[in-house]
Design an enzyme around this catalytic site. Structure first.
Site, PDB file in Angstrom:
ATOM      1  N   SER A  60     -59.188  96.180 127.654  1.00 47.58           N
ATOM      2  CA  SER A  60     -60.462  96.414 126.975  1.00 47.58           C
ATOM      3  C   SER A  60     -60.207  96.685 125.501  1.00 47.58           C
ATOM      4  CB  SER A  60     -61.202  97.601 127.607  1.00 47.58           C
ATOM      5  OG  SER A  60     -62.509  97.735 127.065  1.00 47.58           O
ATOM      6  N   ASP A  61     -61.164  96.290 124.683  1.00 47.18           N
ATOM      7  CA  ASP A  61     -61.063  96.554 123.248  1.00 47.18           C
ATOM      8  C   ASP A  61     -62.466  96.708 122.690  1.00 47.18           C
ATOM      9  OD1 ASP A  61     -58.979  96.519 120.930  1.00 47.18           O
ATOM     10  OD2 ASP A  61     -60.682  95.380 120.171  1.00 47.18           O
ATOM     11  N   GLN A  62     -62.576  97.522 121.654  1.00 47.36           N
ATOM     12  CA  GLN A  62     -63.891  97.780 121.066  1.00 47.36           C
ATOM     13  C   GLN A  62     -63.838  97.588 119.556  1.00 47.36           C
ATOM     14  OE1 GLN A  62     -65.781 101.871 120.650  1.00 47.36           O
ATOM     15  NE2 GLN A  62     -67.012 101.042 122.324  1.00 47.36           N
ATOM     16  N   ALA A  88     -65.273  94.684 124.670  1.00 47.23           N
ATOM     17  CA  ALA A  88     -64.824  93.547 125.467  1.00 47.23           C
ATOM     18  C   ALA A  88     -63.995  94.040 126.648  1.00 47.23           C
ATOM     19  CB  ALA A  88     -63.996  92.598 124.617  1.00 47.23           C
TER      20      ALA A  88
END
Length: 204
Positions: free
Chosen positions: A74-76, A111
């Site tokens: 996950s990435d933000q 994401a």
């Protein structure tokens, strides 16, 4: 997917304590392993594309080292007027971020990628989704912004505010289809991905 009677090993490709705490809500056994990747945005890359690419790269990096595992990446990326707002790293930059965002709407792209290394075809290994969160910041004076930062010190958070903590008082409105996405891991989307991957929920 290769049939198996035993649940697959579940790995969170992250060093984030926030994501570990969120994933623990699903009460599934998992381990967390930090992916060693370069998180620098590429030239000309749209913010949502950065988040999607990094979520996928994190999951793929760990999955390559643990065959048969399900890996969560996950990435933000936070954006204001289409420009990325990263992790501030220190008090001065955090204050600049909050001053820039006050009275404004910020879009957070969170994401998520679930990489199933049991997949027979590499192209079918990844489920991936971008969850958007729209956040309206209150128009607060410098003294309040500075006081908040000294109390919570959210210098490792994109956007310089912990919505799961005192930072919620900086916000006027949050709009999203997935309420945990703002904290860093969209659990509604993840639950759907895990079900599609055959992971039993509720111990069944």
């Amino acid at each position: 997917m290769i049939p198996s009677s035993a649940p697959p090993r579940l790995i969170l490709a992250s060093s984030s304590a926030y994501r570990r705490e969120l994933l623990a809500r699903l009460q599934l056994p998992f381990e967390a392993i930090s992916p060693d990747i370069d998180e620098t945005p590429q030239a000309g890359e749209a913010p949502q594309d950065t988040a999607l690419r990094l979520a996928r790269e994190k999951a793929a990096f760990v999955a390559a080292r643990f065959p048969g595992a399900l890996v969560i990446g996950s990435d933000q990326v936070a954006t204001l007027d289409g420009l990325q707002i990263g992790k501030p790293g220190n008090h001065a930059r955090a204050l600049e971020q909050l001053q820039l965002m006050r009275g404004r709407r910020v879009v957070f792209h969170t994401a998520l990628c679930l990489w199933d290394s049991r997949a027979l075809e590499p192209a079918a290994a990844a489920q991936i989704e971008n969850v958007q969160v729209f956040v309206d910041f209150r128009d607060l004076p410098d003294a309040e912004l500075d006081a908040y930062l000294r109390i919570e010190q959210p210098y490792d958070c994109a956007g310089s505010a912990k919505n799961e903590g005192l930072g919620i008082a900086l916000l006027a409105r949050i709009e999203s289809t997935d309420p945990t996405a703002l904290t860093g891991l969209p659990l509604i989307a993840l639950s759907s991905m895990l079900r599609r991957a055959g992971v039993p929920m509720f111990g069944l």
